[in-house]
Design an enzyme around this catalytic site. Structure first.
Site, short mmCIF file in Angstrom:
data_model
loop_
_atom_site.label_atom_id
_atom_site.label_comp_id
_atom_site.label_asym_id
_atom_site.label_seq_id
_atom_site.Cartn_x
_atom_site.Cartn_y
_atom_site.Cartn_z
N ASP A 70 -29.40 -2.10 -27.27
CA ASP A 70 -28.21 -2.92 -27.06
C ASP A 70 -28.60 -4.17 -26.30
O ASP A 70 -29.25 -4.10 -25.25
CB ASP A 70 -27.16 -2.12 -26.28
CG ASP A 70 -25.78 -2.78 -26.34
OD1 ASP A 70 -25.52 -3.51 -27.31
OD2 ASP A 70 -24.97 -2.54 -25.43
N TYR A 72 -27.39 -8.29 -24.87
CA TYR A 72 -26.44 -8.85 -23.90
C TYR A 72 -26.37 -10.34 -24.18
O TYR A 72 -26.74 -11.17 -23.36
CB TYR A 72 -27.01 -8.56 -22.50
CG TYR A 72 -26.11 -8.73 -21.31
CD1 TYR A 72 -24.80 -8.28 -21.29
CD2 TYR A 72 -26.63 -9.32 -20.15
CE1 TYR A 72 -24.03 -8.41 -20.15
CE2 TYR A 72 -25.86 -9.45 -19.00
CZ TYR A 72 -24.55 -8.99 -19.01
OH TYR A 72 -23.78 -9.12 -17.87
N HIS A 114 -19.57 -13.43 -21.90
CA HIS A 114 -19.50 -12.06 -21.38
C HIS A 114 -20.43 -11.88 -20.18
O HIS A 114 -20.03 -11.33 -19.15
CB HIS A 114 -19.86 -11.06 -22.48
CG HIS A 114 -19.96 -9.65 -22.00
ND1 HIS A 114 -18.87 -8.92 -21.59
CD2 HIS A 114 -21.04 -8.83 -21.84
CE1 HIS A 114 -19.26 -7.71 -21.20
NE2 HIS A 114 -20.57 -7.64 -21.35
N GLU A 143 -16.66 -1.95 -25.67
CA GLU A 143 -17.37 -3.21 -25.90
C GLU A 143 -17.37 -3.48 -27.40
O GLU A 143 -17.91 -2.69 -28.18
CB GLU A 143 -18.81 -3.15 -25.36
CG GLU A 143 -18.86 -3.09 -23.85
CD GLU A 143 -20.26 -3.26 -23.28
OE1 GLU A 143 -20.37 -3.67 -22.11
OE2 GLU A 143 -21.24 -3.00 -24.01
N GLU A 158 -18.73 -5.10 -30.49
CA GLU A 158 -20.06 -5.61 -30.79
C GLU A 158 -20.31 -5.63 -32.30
O GLU A 158 -19.60 -4.99 -33.08
CB GLU A 158 -21.13 -4.75 -30.12
CG GLU A 158 -20.94 -4.59 -28.62
CD GLU A 158 -22.17 -3.98 -27.94
OE1 GLU A 158 -23.26 -4.01 -28.54
OE2 GLU A 158 -22.02 -3.49 -26.81
N ASP A 181 -19.43 0.05 -28.14
CA ASP A 181 -20.33 0.68 -27.17
C ASP A 181 -19.49 1.07 -25.94
O ASP A 181 -19.33 0.27 -25.01
CB ASP A 181 -21.46 -0.28 -26.80
CG ASP A 181 -22.60 0.44 -26.10
OD1 ASP A 181 -22.84 1.61 -26.43
OD2 ASP A 181 -23.24 -0.16 -25.24
N ARG A 227 -17.48 1.95 -16.37
CA ARG A 227 -17.85 0.82 -15.52
C ARG A 227 -18.15 1.24 -14.08
O ARG A 227 -18.99 0.61 -13.41
CB ARG A 227 -16.75 -0.23 -15.53
CG ARG A 227 -16.47 -0.82 -16.89
CD ARG A 227 -17.68 -1.51 -17.49
NE ARG A 227 -17.34 -2.18 -18.74
CZ ARG A 227 -18.22 -2.79 -19.51
NH1 ARG A 227 -19.51 -2.77 -19.20
NH2 ARG A 227 -17.83 -3.39 -20.63
N GLN A 248 -21.59 2.81 -14.22
CA GLN A 248 -22.53 1.72 -14.48
C GLN A 248 -22.78 0.89 -13.22
O GLN A 248 -23.93 0.55 -12.90
CB GLN A 248 -21.98 0.82 -15.59
CG GLN A 248 -22.85 -0.39 -15.90
CD GLN A 248 -22.17 -1.32 -16.90
OE1 GLN A 248 -21.10 -1.03 -17.44
NE2 GLN A 248 -22.81 -2.46 -17.16
N TYR A 271 -26.76 0.75 -12.01
CA TYR A 271 -27.49 -0.20 -12.86
C TYR A 271 -28.58 -0.98 -12.14
O TYR A 271 -29.44 -1.57 -12.79
CB TYR A 271 -26.52 -1.16 -13.56
CG TYR A 271 -26.12 -2.39 -12.78
CD1 TYR A 271 -26.63 -3.64 -13.10
CD2 TYR A 271 -25.22 -2.30 -11.72
CE1 TYR A 271 -26.25 -4.77 -12.39
CE2 TYR A 271 -24.83 -3.42 -11.02
CZ TYR A 271 -25.35 -4.66 -11.36
OH TYR A 271 -24.98 -5.78 -10.66
N LYS A 316 -23.47 4.21 -20.11
CA LYS A 316 -23.43 3.71 -21.48
C LYS A 316 -23.82 4.75 -22.52
O LYS A 316 -23.44 4.63 -23.69
CB LYS A 316 -24.42 2.53 -21.62
CG LYS A 316 -24.07 1.32 -20.80
CD LYS A 316 -23.02 0.49 -21.48
CE LYS A 316 -22.95 -0.89 -20.85
NZ LYS A 316 -22.18 -1.82 -21.68
N THR A 326 -21.55 5.79 -28.60
CA THR A 326 -21.53 4.49 -29.25
C THR A 326 -21.00 4.73 -30.66
O THR A 326 -21.63 5.44 -31.44
CB THR A 326 -22.92 3.86 -29.31
OG1 THR A 326 -23.43 3.71 -27.98
CG2 THR A 326 -22.89 2.51 -30.00
N THR A 351 -21.52 -7.14 -25.96
CA THR A 351 -20.11 -7.50 -26.07
C THR A 351 -19.95 -8.94 -26.57
O THR A 351 -20.59 -9.86 -26.08
CB THR A 351 -19.41 -7.37 -24.72
OG1 THR A 351 -19.58 -6.05 -24.24
CG2 THR A 351 -17.93 -7.68 -24.83
N GLU A 383 -13.38 -7.48 -18.66
CA GLU A 383 -13.12 -8.92 -18.65
C GLU A 383 -11.64 -9.22 -18.83
O GLU A 383 -11.09 -10.08 -18.13
CB GLU A 383 -13.89 -9.59 -19.78
CG GLU A 383 -15.39 -9.51 -19.68
CD GLU A 383 -16.02 -10.05 -20.95
OE1 GLU A 383 -16.27 -11.27 -21.02
OE2 GLU A 383 -16.23 -9.25 -21.89
#
Length: 367
Positions: A99, A101, A106, A167, A169, A199, A203, A206, A210, A219, A223, A308, A322
């Site tokens: 994945d 970014y 985003h 997300e 995508e 995906d 949060r 994460q 992360y 994550k 998916t 995203t 977001e």
């Protein structure tokens, strides 16, 4: 939106009591390719054997299908099966999943949310398409229920995520492998087509995990992908977004691989966002180049996703973190409901169009 001759996405279907096999969607029916083309590669329960044949075979087969569907339908009609009579399956066997970014908007929004006192973009972001390895085993077909994941929410606290997110995508499906130790060749020689991706993300899990190695359990639990893979040949291409600084040689674009695709995010039947894919900062040819520049090999069935898709406007953001600014500004739904993040029983559907053609949808319900 069209499911006609300009589209012809591939999928895997079965009729009751019969084995899964490859078909192409045409209108509200599926063309049984093994029967129509007399080619046993389409009797396989996945697209992988056909995708491994390569670009020339992809093009020739698409032309053959178009000729059959635009010619004497009396010959082809017996092999066209109404969608309501079939069950759809995973379209390909996922070999590996990465994945990226790639949306400037985003990445900037998430940076401001997670690191409000720092620059939103990390110093490397404009120099390379940032990505991470996901879990091939948790890539699931559209319609598969999504279980709310559990994990560490903060130091010493374990439980179900309170910030379940999506997300929106675009995923790219690899057909032709590459050799270990050598960078991949041209994008269009390896990538067969695209599929819609959601995906799912936790949060709070994460945010705690992360740093320093990036996303992991926040994550990897699910998916979702669409049952349809749209060939690259069907997609309207546009120039990629201007980039500053100019990328290194291996990342410089040799061709136009910006894609004029608009996504639509629906939550419990209400459209909450329409993210524009054409605004993505990094294009898929650059993703593939970066993915393999160190000599990492491609395999048939590899899936790499864009990350995203988000635009400049609030109504173009492709994730709830977001859209609600991490829950501070919930979105309003009909009936007086509001959502900061997903609740049990919520259903999310992501659709996309490319010009007049439909890329189908990917949907999932939180169970």
């Amino acid at each position: 939106m069209s499911w006609g001759l300009d589209n012809l996405p591939y999928g895997v279907f079965s009729r009751q009591g019969e084995a899964p096999r490859v078909g192409v969607r045409y209108g509200d029916r599926v063309l049984d390719l093994a029967a129509a083309l007399h080619d046993e590669v389409f009797a396989a329960p996945s697209l992988n054997p056909f995708m491994a044949r390569g670009r020339t075979a992809w093009h020739d087969t698409r032309q053959l299908i178009r000729n059959k569907l635009s010619g004497d339908l009396a010959v082809t009609e017996p092999h066209l099966i109404p969608l309501e009579q079939v069950r759809l399956h995973m379209p390909f066997e996922v070999a590996d999943y990465v994945d990226f970014y790639c949306s400037l908007e985003h990445a900037s929004n998430v940076g401001r949310i997670f690191r409000p006192d720092s620059e939103p973009l990390k110093p490397n972001w404009r120099h390379l398409p940032v990505g991470y390895h996901g879990r091939a085993g948790t890539v699931v077909l559209s319609g598969t229920p999504v279980r709310r994941p559990h994990g560490q929410l903060r130091a010493g606290v374990y439980g179900p995520t309170a910030k379940l997110d999506i997300e929106a995508e675009l995923g790219f499906v690899v057909g032709v492998p590459s050799a270990l130790g050598s960078p991949a060749g041209p994008f269009e020689e390896h990538v067969f087509g695209v599929t819609l991706v959601n995906d799912w993300s936790a949060r709070d899990i994460q945010a705690f995990e992360y740093v320093p190695l990036g996303p992991f359990l926040g994550k990897s639990f699910a998916t979702s992908i669409s049952p349809w893979v749209t060939p690259l040949e069907a997609l309207p291409r546009v120039p990629g977004r201007a980039q500053d600084p100019e990328p290194l040689d291996y990342l410089r674009r040799k061709d136009d691989w910006g894609l004029d695709i608009t996504l639509e995010v629906e939550l419990n039947g209400e459209v909450v966002s329409r993210p524009p894919y054409r605004s993505m900062y990094w294009t898929p040819d650059q993703m593939l180049a970066h993915l393999t520049v160190n000599g990492a090999s491609l395999r048939t069935g590899d899936l790499f996703a864009s990350g995203t898709v988000s635009g400049e406007l609030r109504e173009e953001r492709g994730s709830l973190i977001e859209l609600t600014w991490n829950g501070a500004d919930p979105i309003k739904l009909g009936g007086g409901e509001a959502r900061a993040f997903l609740q049990d029983g919520d259903t999310v559907t992501i659709r996309a169009t490319a010009g007049d053609i439909s890329l189908g949808e990917v949907t999932g319900k939180v169970g």
